[in-house]
Design an enzyme around this catalytic site. Structure first.
Site, PDB file in Angstrom:
ATOM      1  N   TYR A 421      -0.734  11.625  -7.908  1.00  0.00           N
ATOM      2  CA  TYR A 421      -1.531  12.008  -6.729  1.00  0.00           C
ATOM      3  C   TYR A 421      -1.894  10.791  -5.878  1.00  0.00           C
ATOM      4  CZ  TYR A 421      -6.008  11.780  -9.608  1.00  0.00           C
ATOM      5  OH  TYR A 421      -7.059  11.447 -10.403  1.00  0.00           O
ATOM      6  N   GLU A 422      -2.374  11.114  -4.700  1.00  0.00           N
ATOM      7  CA  GLU A 422      -2.632  10.094  -3.657  1.00  0.00           C
ATOM      8  C   GLU A 422      -1.348   9.378  -3.234  1.00  0.00           C
ATOM      9  OE1 GLU A 422      -5.675  11.138  -2.384  1.00  0.00           O
ATOM     10  OE2 GLU A 422      -4.707   9.454  -1.417  1.00  0.00           O
TER      11      GLU A 422
END
Ligand SMILES: Cc1cc2nc3c(=O)[nH]c(=O)nc-3n(C[C@H](O)[C@H](O)[C@H](O)COP(=O)(O)OP(=O)(O)OC[C@H]3O[C@@H](n4cnc5c(N)ncnc54)[C@H](O)[C@@H]3O)c2cc1C
Length: 560
Positions: A421-422
């Site tokens: 994620y990110e």
């Protein structure tokens, strides 16, 4: 073995390796005196050790659940969150004018590191709120700032980021959520978002969604995207949560780990929203939140690595096979390399935060360019370190590592998502070799020069270690020059190994600085520089190989 926040290790780095002193010497951060920093870290450490860490297992065994459309969080999370909020720990670096502590980002990073080690799933909630505060501070109207920021800082409300849709993951430009103007300055937001962390919960009285969506006449791709504030409850005239907005949680994801963090499929059905920033500039505004979150996610990896290491070290002293297992060379190797990796990753993340603070406090562009360069490295290397150290932690435990009750496996499962994620670590590496080298490598070469100068200065005290660091920086410089001249496809094919090599050289540089203090620091630096730094050379060989071989191998050759 109970988790202990690494206050002394962080203090050492901020004193000797990546000094905070130049930040505290600026007018903006004059309050960040050594005494204040010590007090803040010690106090935050107590909260981590005594309140957050004891709930780690409860979050794993009793995941957040959806009941009649409302998310109920894991046992104890609500009360622990209240303590985080009451202590002012949601937003250590938030501006004082809105009720924040106004401390440097560096201190926020240090606190996040300790909180992540204590309880990653719970820490993800304030992490997202911190990013949202920063995005609003830079891009929202004065009215939105005045209404939302104080509530986010106090922890009464929390913030989320809504980018991902089923067809739009890494390719955010493919998103389809729509925003129809209602004629009164507000918008009706319609669409489905997936994987939204803390998209709903019972720990705050309101949840503020920052949502990316398209206006009716928007151009395709990222240029046509705008950003909207879409609260769960629409604030009334007194700024209190009023009527419910037309949005909700469709379902919760069943995940490999991080069970205490509710990961929501969200549905927005003509939900009322307010634009943040300008039409079509939503990605730029969201990038403020994402950059903040990228560094913060790198730090999540480091925090979990610390916790996994502490547990493995304790087990290695307890467990006897022939002798205490810590007396076996191979176990000693694992523990020494885990410790050395954590020190390097933590130093890089703190160096990124110090550059951010100096950029903001002095307005000097080269500090901001340094922070921008270090952000993808801090994210990818911090999270790779978290995954690798947690995995080694299982290995140190032997069979008991594979048994859930020891907790070593939970660290592995929880931390795995941080590389995804990110922006996946692959996307981070492409950002490094693409956007962050678009200045013809100026920021990178400036940093490499500093590393070489520092290595030269250390030659007298530590000849072998200093020479190895100097040589690695020189090799990286040559490769960087070659890479800038390469075509995009070749560059991207080598991006991940290039980022790893860069991280190794940086890690060695910070270890060398620490080694000048002697004692255990010098011994740990020797582990990193002699045993891990040589991997940089191999990574650069892979980075240099280009894309031709990869595409010579067709999907059919791969067995498709
Ligand atoms: C637990 C969890 C929490 C999350 N929280 C949030 C949240 O709060 N808000 C939110 O908006 N999203 C959230 N996400 C979504 C997350 O950010 C995405 O999963 C991530 O960006 C990757 O997108 P994807 O899953 O669609 O993978 P894909 O984009 O399909 O990627 C699959 C693979 O292809 C690679 N790839 C894709 N494009 C390229 C390219 N151009 N070049 C090279 N390689 C490429 C990727 O690196 C990856 O290895 C969360 C996800 C999870 C699992």
């Amino acid at each position: 073995m109970a988790y202990r926040s690494p206050v002394a290790d962080i203090r050492f780095i901020l004193d000797k390796v990546v000094p905070l002193a130049p930040v505290a010497a600026t007018e903006r951060f004059a309050e960040a005196t050594p005494e204040t920093v010590e007090a803040v870290l010690t106090e935050a450490g107590k909260l981590c050790d005594e309140v957050m860490a004891p709930l780690l297992r409860a979050g794993d065994l009793h995941p957040a659940r959806l009941e009649n459309g409302v998310v109920r969080t894991s046992p104890g999370f609500r009360e622990a969150y209240q303590q985080i909020a009451e202590g002012g720990w949601v937003a250590v670096a938030a501006p004082q004018e809105y009720g924040g502590m106004g401390l440097p980002q560096t201190i926020c990073v240090a606190v996040n590191d300790m909180m992540s080690g204590a309880n990653l799933a719970l820490q993800l909630n304030p992490l997202l709120t911190q990013g949202q505060i920063e995005a609003l501070e830079h891009h929202a109207s004065e009215e939105i700032k005045a209404l939302y920021i104080p509530k986010l800082i106090s922890g009464e409300w929390s913030g989320t980021m809504n980018l991902t849709e089923p067809q739009a993951g890494s390719d955010v430009g493919a998103l389809r959520s729509r925003a129809e103007p209602l004629g009164d300055g507000t918008y009706a937001i319609t669409g489905q978002k997936i994987f939204i962390s803390w998209g709903d919960s019972d720990v705050t009285e309101n949840i503020c969604h920052l949502v990316l969506a398209r206006l009716p006449d928007a151009s395709p791709g990222t240029k046509g995207i705008s950003l909207f504030m879409v609260p769960k409850y629409i604030p009334d005239a007194a700024g209190k949560p009023g009527v419910a907005n037309t949005l909700g949680v469709v379902s919760l994801e069943h995940k490999m780990g991080l069970h205490g963090s509710p990961t929501c499929v969200m549905s927005f059905e003509a939900a009322k929203g307010w634009m943040v920033g300008e039409p079509g500039k939503g990605m730029a505004a969201m990038f403020t939140m994402m950059n903040n979150a990228r560094l913060a996610v790198g730090v999540q990896g480091i925090g979990v690595a610390e916790a996994a290491f502490q547990q493995a070290l304790a087990y290695a002293q307890d467990r006897v096979q022939f002798s205490q297992i810590i007396q076996h060379a191979d176990v000693r190797r694992m523990l020494a390399e885990m410790r050395a990796e954590i020190f390097a990753a933590r130093s890089i993340a703190l160096a990124c935060a110090v550059a951010l603070d100096l950029g903001r406090a002095t307005g000097e562009d080269h500090w901001l360019a340094r922070a921008a360069l270090l952000t993808p490295i801090a994210k990818a290397y911090g999270t790779d370190t978290g995954i690798w150290v947690a995995e080694q932690g299982v290995q140190v435990h032997g069979g008991m590592g594979f048994i859930e009750q020891t907790g070593a496996a939970q660290y592995c499962r929880d931390v795995r998502v941080t590389a995804i994620y990110e922006g996946t670590n692959g996307i981070q590496a492409m950002d490094l070799v693409g956007r962050k080298m678009a200045d013809d490598g100026r920021a990178a070469f400036r940093l490499l020069q500093e590393i070489e100068d520092a290595a030269k200065a250390a030659r007298e005290a530590l000849p072998d270690l200093a020479e190895a660091v100097w040589q690695s920086a020189e090799t990286l410089r040559e490769h960087t020059e070659g890479m800038i001249a390469q075509g995009t496809q070749d560059c991207f094919a080598g991006a991940v190994p290039y980022l790893r090599a860069f991280a190794r050289v940086l890690g060695a540089h910070y270890h060398l600085r620490a080694a000048l203090e002697g004692g255990a620091h010098e011994k740990l630096a020797a582990i990193y520089i002699r045993r891990l730094l040589p991997q940089a050379e191999a990574a650069l060989a892979a980075a240099r190989a280009g894309a031709v071989d990869l595409f010579a191998l067709s999907p059919e050759d791969l067995g498709a």
